[in-house]
Enzyme design. Structure first.
Site, PDB file in Angstrom:
ATOM      1  N   ASN A   1       4.395  -4.078  -8.052  1.00 21.88           N
ATOM      2  CA  ASN A   1       4.723  -5.316  -7.077  1.00 21.88           C
ATOM      3  C   ASN A   1       5.561  -6.257  -7.736  1.00 21.88           C
ATOM      4  OD1 ASN A   1       3.191  -5.473  -3.846  1.00 21.88           O
ATOM      5  ND2 ASN A   1       4.505  -3.386  -4.931  1.00 21.88           N
TER       6      ASN A   1
ATOM      7  N   ARG B   1       6.805   5.549 -10.248  1.00 19.60           N
ATOM      8  CA  ARG B   1       6.150   5.734  -8.745  1.00 19.60           C
ATOM      9  C   ARG B   1       5.975   6.849  -8.605  1.00 19.60           C
ATOM     10  NH1 ARG B   1       5.996   0.441  -5.183  1.00 19.60           N
ATOM     11  NH2 ARG B   1       4.941   1.801  -3.836  1.00 19.60           N
TER      12      ARG B   1
ATOM     13  N   GLY C   1       0.494  -0.852   0.040  1.00 16.06           N
ATOM     14  CA  GLY C   1       0.097  -0.187   0.284  1.00 16.06           C
ATOM     15  C   GLY C   1       0.633   1.145  -0.208  1.00 16.06           C
ATOM     16  N   GLY C   2       1.986   1.475  -0.750  1.00 15.06           N
ATOM     17  CA  GLY C   2       2.989   2.209  -0.196  1.00 15.06           C
ATOM     18  C   GLY C   2       2.205   3.148  -1.435  1.00 15.06           C
TER      19      GLY C   2
ATOM     20  N   ASN D   1       0.792  -9.037   0.081  1.00 12.20           N
ATOM     21  CA  ASN D   1       2.292  -7.962   0.756  1.00 12.20           C
ATOM     22  C   ASN D   1       1.850  -6.963   0.985  1.00 12.20           C
ATOM     23  OD1 ASN D   1       4.472  -6.225  -0.800  1.00 12.20           O
ATOM     24  ND2 ASN D   1       4.767  -7.281   1.138  1.00 12.20           N
TER      25      ASN D   1
ATOM     26  N   HIS E   1      11.988  -5.951   2.491  1.00 11.03           N
ATOM     27  CA  HIS E   1      10.301  -5.433   2.287  1.00 11.03           C
ATOM     28  C   HIS E   1       9.605  -5.920   1.367  1.00 11.03           C
ATOM     29  CE1 HIS E   1       5.860  -4.776   3.856  1.00 11.03           C
ATOM     30  NE2 HIS E   1       5.675  -3.987   3.672  1.00 11.03           N
ATOM     31  N   TRP E   2      10.328  -6.327   0.082  1.00 11.98           N
ATOM     32  CA  TRP E   2      10.172  -6.936  -0.826  1.00 11.98           C
ATOM     33  C   TRP E   2      11.149  -7.649  -1.638  1.00 11.98           C
ATOM     34  CZ3 TRP E   2      10.770  -1.123  -4.302  1.00 11.98           C
ATOM     35  CH2 TRP E   2       9.328  -1.211  -4.139  1.00 11.98           C
TER      36      TRP E   2
END
Length: 295
Positions: A52, A190, A43-44, A111, A268-269
């Site tokens: 993603n 992004r 959700g960034g 994720n 995180h990825w």
């Protein structure tokens, strides 16, 4: 399955009152009992199904009919105001999309924010889930030792207050250990998505659903973790600065059929930073669905 691109795999369909964008590739195989695999993004700012999981699609589509869904408010999906808590709102939208597509049962991989949506979906509709893979999932993570908000969440909030290339780079830098992945092209892509018409309003609506006194408690999925009956693989990057590793322990203890896999030298990825190892771990776990059915 190499050569899959964004436009050739892009689809859209009704999900109740919404229209959701998604990407689809692959055919069912014996792996995982032939169930489709649905993947839900984080959700960034500027997040989407493609940002993603687009690079992961060819590998997973070799074994599964794979659908990458833009959750409500993200990517090319519609961006309505969130009603209630976002996890429940998005989970019901995913259910409505599956109904529209005639898909009864799935494996579900999520994720971060998508992990919270996936967990809520499994709580609401357990009969429709084979196995779950949750990557540093929102709602289930309960940091026992780290400060809250975490470094990654602080950078996210700073971007919301001042959406610039510099604040986007600062946010993305918290996602990975390997800073070579934080390219100018990624930052620009992004940033464009995060500042597209309706994107910032959608982000605000989503965020407020976790702070509003009437809805935030519904986002505390860890309190319902003992009710999650589906086999669940928790995956975490050891160096995750968004949802740190200690956030896994309550979920691991409470979910009856939970396992935990930790990727070293990873943030995180995991699907990007340790892409092939991530694919192998997830595929092996989902493949056990067939073995359990036969036993």
């Amino acid at each position: 399955m190499q050569g899959l691109d964004r436009e050739s795999t892009r689809r859209s369909a009704k999900a109740g009152d919404l229209t959701l964008n998604y990407y689809e590739a692959g055919e069912p195989t014996a792996v995982g009992g032939g169930l489709p695999l649905v993947m839900l993004h984080g959700g960034g700012p500027g997040a989407s199904a493609w940002s993603n999981f687009g690079s992961a699609l060819p590998g997973f589509a070799a074994d599964f009919r794979t659908l990458l869904i833009d959750q409500p408010g993200f990517g090319q999906s519609e961006k309505p105001p969130v009603v209630g808590n976002y996890f429940r709102f998005a989970a019901e939208a995913v259910k409505d999309l599956l109904d529209e597509l005639g898909i009864e049962r799935i494996h579900l991989l999520g994720n971060s924010l998508g992990g919270g949506t996936a967990a809520r979906f499994a709580l609401l509709h357990p009969e429709r889930v084979g196995r779950l893979v949750l990557m540093g999932p929102g709602g289930l993570n309960l940091s026992l030792f780290h400060a809250d908000p975490t470094e990654g969440v602080k950078r996210l909030m700073e971007f919301g207050a001042a959406p610039t290339a510099e604040s986007m780079r600062a946010f993305i830098s918290t996602m990975v250990v390997n800073q070579a992945l934080v390219t100018d092209e990624l930052v620009a892509e992004r940033l464009a998505d995060a500042t597209a018409p309706g994107a910032q309003e959608a982000m605000m609506s989503m965020g407020m659903s976790f702070w509003n006194a009437d809805t935030y408690e519904d986002g505390l999925i860890w309190r319902d973790a003992h009710l999650m009956k589906r086999p669940t693989l928790l995956t975490w990057g050891r160096e995750d600065r968004v949802n740190p590793l200690d956030g896994a322990f309550v979920a691991l203890k409470m979910i009856p059929k939970a396992s935990l896999h930790v990727f070293p030298n990873c943030g995180h990825w995991a699907q990007i930073e340790v892409a092939e190892e991530f694919r192998q771990v997830c595929t092996a776990y989902l493949a056990q669905h067939v073995e359990r059915q036969k036993s």
